[in-house]
Structures are given as C-alpha cells and as structure tokens.
Enzyme design. Structure first.
Site, PDB file in Angstrom:
ATOM      1  N   TYR A  54       0.462  15.632  11.963  1.00 34.52           N
ATOM      2  CA  TYR A  54      -0.567  16.665  12.131  1.00 34.52           C
ATOM      3  C   TYR A  54       0.047  18.017  12.520  1.00 34.52           C
ATOM      4  O   TYR A  54      -0.588  19.051  12.363  1.00 34.52           O
ATOM      5  CB  TYR A  54      -1.600  16.259  13.195  1.00 34.52           C
ATOM      6  N   LYS A  68       4.743   2.098  10.571  1.00 33.02           N
ATOM      7  CA  LYS A  68       4.902   1.683   9.171  1.00 33.02           C
ATOM      8  C   LYS A  68       6.405   1.632   8.903  1.00 33.02           C
ATOM      9  O   LYS A  68       6.937   2.329   8.020  1.00 33.02           O
ATOM     10  CB  LYS A  68       4.207   2.684   8.230  1.00 33.02           C
ATOM     11  N   ASP A  79      -1.336  -0.996   8.713  1.00 39.62           N
ATOM     12  CA  ASP A  79      -2.383  -1.555   7.844  1.00 39.62           C
ATOM     13  C   ASP A  79      -2.813  -2.928   8.347  1.00 39.62           C
ATOM     14  O   ASP A  79      -4.008  -3.273   8.335  1.00 39.62           O
ATOM     15  CB  ASP A  79      -1.923  -1.603   6.376  1.00 39.62           C
ATOM     16  N   ASP A 139      -5.269   7.890  15.399  1.00 38.30           N
ATOM     17  CA  ASP A 139      -6.534   8.520  15.039  1.00 38.30           C
ATOM     18  C   ASP A 139      -7.427   7.502  14.333  1.00 38.30           C
ATOM     19  O   ASP A 139      -8.602   7.305  14.671  1.00 38.30           O
ATOM     20  CB  ASP A 139      -6.206   9.709  14.113  1.00 38.30           C
ATOM     21  N   ASP A 188     -10.693   4.976  16.077  1.00 36.67           N
ATOM     22  CA  ASP A 188     -12.070   5.038  15.571  1.00 36.67           C
ATOM     23  C   ASP A 188     -12.559   3.657  15.142  1.00 36.67           C
ATOM     24  O   ASP A 188     -13.730   3.327  15.323  1.00 36.67           O
ATOM     25  CB  ASP A 188     -12.168   6.026  14.398  1.00 36.67           C
TER      26      ASP A 188
END
Ligand code: NAD
Length: 358
Positions: free
Chosen positions: A141, A191, A223, A247, A251
């Site tokens: 980000y 990852k 994942d 992030d 959620d």
C-alpha cells in the site's frame, strides 16, 4: 501522570456511538478518580464543514500529545465527490501516518448467544476468539516505486511490495507479545510460495519464534488462511500478517461474528500511543435513527484502557459488562430479529448498571 485522550466522534453514527462510549468513560473517571483529561474535536466530514479540511493541524498536534485517541467513524455520501485530499477518509490516513501507527489489532470474537447472527453454522463459529495483528504502515500500500505508465502500448500500472527487517520484527513482536497474553499460538500469514518479500517475512518471524519458545508458531499461505477462517476459525489464536493480507483477512474475520457493530480495533505505535476505533464506518443508512450498536466503540474504549492508559483492570470490567449485557438478552437492532430492541442511547446506562454491580 495525567493521561490525555483525544475524542474524535466524526460523522454519521460515529457521533452516536462515541457519545455512548463517553458515558462509560466519564462514569469510570468519576468512580475510579482517574487522572484522565479528554479533549474533543471534529474530524472527517464534520471537520471539513467547519474548517475546509478533514483533519486540522491543531487536531493533529493534540493527537500527537495524546496517549489515546478515540475515533468514531468518518464519511458520508455528501462528501463523496470532494477532491481526494479533503475527503473525510484522509483524516484517518493522516493520523496513522503522523503517529506512526504500524500495528493494527483487530479482535474477532463471538458471544455464543449471538451465534445465529453469524453466516457460519453454530458448531463452527461458537467460542470464536481471534486476534488479527495487521501491519498498517508498510507493504504494497505504501511501497515505492508505484505508478501508472500510459505513454506505452500496452499501458501498465505497478506497485511495490516491500518490507525491511525492522518493520517485520516490530509487527511480529507485537503479535508474539499478544500471543503470550492469550492462547500462546501464533499463525504468520504470507505467500512465501510466490513472493520474495513473503519468504523474507517468514524467515524473520521464524527466527523471532526462537525468542518465544512458549508460543506455538505456524506459517500459513494467505489463500489457505482465507479458506480456513471460514472452515475452522477456532484453530486460530493470534494471526499476524502484512498490510495487504491483513486487510482482507480481518474483514473476513469481522463478518464471522455476525455484526460489524460488535468489533473494536486498535492501531498502535512503538511508544504505546494508540488510536481506537470500531471496525465499522459511519453507516449513513442508519445515522440519526438512534439504532446503531455502540458496543464496538465501547470495546474500543476497553482496548484503549488496556493498551494506552494502563488500566487493563477497567478494560476487563467493560468486557465483562458487555458479556453480561448480551447474556441478559439485551439486543440492539443489528443483532436481533425481534421488534423489541434497545436503542443506542440506552446501551451505556444499562452497561453502567452492570459495571456498578461488578
Ligand atoms: P459501514 O460500516 O458504515 O456500514 C456497513 C453496514 O453495516 C451498513 O448497513 C450499516 O448500517 C451497518 N452498520 C455499521 N456499523 C453499525 C453499527 N454500529 N450498528 C449497526 N449497524 C451498523 O460501511 P459502508 O456503508 O461501506 O460505509 C459508509 C461510510 O463510512 C462511507 O463513507 C465509508 O467511506 C465510511 N467508512 C469509514 C470508516 C472509518 O471511519 N474508519 C470505515 C469504513 C467505512
């Protein structure tokens, strides 16, 4: 030493839920003779209306001097067409950046009485109690270089995912320390099968694990974690991850517990200063109706007492009062299907009665 708390109610239901948290805070200040001072300022759209910007220099200065910031929520359709740099959400980014709030702590928990409000089956979700520790000021980000190149064919856009070892160590330290006070299990999410930055992240977290032999450390691909959070969320205690994966995962975890109106969050820097806010936004669809659930904001106050105000004992009291509140069958509109629900303004007085009996 006097502790200073900056109160930033913001917009929409941000103002309503902050008013409830303030009732609890004022009650605690009086009952326990706490040496706290509170300063309240506008932020977000409300600040834009008054000052032409979502966060004034004066408010930012007060924030820098404060031990804790209670932040309601910002935003609303009336400000959606503003230029990017004066949009309400910029206030959040400005505070995070200026205060260096690199560690975002997002608990996801479920009161079993509310299991039917979760999209998952009761036996999967019951007893949910996870803490997600998300790195908040680095990663893809913020990484440079970044950009959009339009003068070639085909055009392209790019971002950079970058973490240095200090950034990884400091967020991992927060996560290990949190695990030590909880179930002593930490899952680091990355990852590492495709990203160099993740491989590097994994190596450093593994190395730090040697300093915490009591913590059962595991590594998982992002994942898989997204899938496991839905299949078997109770396998987790503390999860630590980079900005991007955190992030998304936080959620997912928030959705599990039924209502976003229940979940608090904390964003901390290395000196223990923190900003505390509910996970939800300003909810323009219900603002002004008096039906917002203030428990996420009140739990955020509890986190402020624990992490920045040295009163974990009072945080525990608030959490117990909320547990008893739910146990007694009190429900706000978002967590019931019945017509008889409690309005926002009635929640804090009921909690105070419970606090008086603790
Ligand atoms: P939202 O979280 O405001 O609302 C999503 C849904 O959840 C709505 O149906 C809302 O009614 C409900 N809800 C949220 N909080 C609730 C509560 N405490 N009690 C009961 N119901 C609740 O998200 P959104 O609708 O995507 O965004 C609305 C505005 O909030 C936008 O302007 C957005 O930019 C802003 N926003 C701000 C923050 C923040 O200030 N940290 C975070 C997210 C969104």
């Amino acid at each position: 030493m006097t502790k200073q708390i900056l109160i930033l109610p913001g917009d929409g239901i941000g103002k309503e839920v902050t008013a409830s948290a303030m009732k609890i805070l004022n009650y605690l200040i009086e009952k326990y003779h706490l040496d706290f001072i509170t300063i309240e300022r506008e932020v977000g759209g409300a600040s834009y209306e008054l000052h032409g910007k979502p966060l004034t220099e004066e408010t930012l200065e007060i924030a820098k001097q404060s031990d804790a910031i209670l932040f309601g929520a910002v935003g609303g359709p009336q400000w959606d067409s503003l230029d990017w740099d004066v949009r309400p959400e910029q206030a959040l980014l400005g505070l995070r950046k200026t205060l260096g709030l690199f560690a975002n702590l997002r608990p996801a928990f479920l009161f079993n009485e509310l299991a039917s409000a979760s999209p998952l089956k009761n036996h999967i979700i019951e007893n949910l109690d996870i803490l997600i520790v998300r790195e908040l000021t680095g990663g893809v980000y913020f990484g440079e270089p970044r950009g959009l190149v339009e003068d070639v064919t085909p055009k392209y856009a790019f971002n950079t995912m970058v973490y240095n070892e200090d950034e990884i160590r400091r967020i991992a330290r927060v996560a290990f320390e949190a695990a030590m006070t909880r179930g002593k299990k930490l899952c680091s999410v990355d990852k590492a099968n495709v990203l160099e930055v993740s491989k590097f992240w994994r190596g450093i977290v593994a190395e730090m694990g040697l300093e915490y032999p009591e913590v059962m450390l595991s590594h998982q691909l992002a994942d898989n974690t997204a899938m496991q959070l839905v299949l078997n969320p109770n396998q987790y205690d503390v999860i630590v991850s980079s900005n991007l994966f955190g992030d998304i995962l936080s959620d997912i975890a928030a959705t599990l517990s039924g209502s976003i109106g229940m979940l608090p969050s904390a964003s901390l820097n290395s000196s223990g200063q923190g900003m505390y806010e509910p996970c939800h936004g300003s909810a323009p669809d219900i603002a002004g109706q008096g039906v917002a659930n203030p428990l996420a904001m009140i739990s955020s106050l509890a986190m402020a007492l624990e992490y920045s105000l040295d009163r974990k004992d009072l945080a525990v009291k608030i959490e117990l009062a909320i547990k008893n509140f739910i146990g007694l069958g009190h429900r706000t509109k978002d967590i019931t299907t019945s017509e008889g629900f409690i309005k926002t303004n009635d929640v804090a007085p009921l909690l105070i009665k419970l606090l008086e009996n603790e």
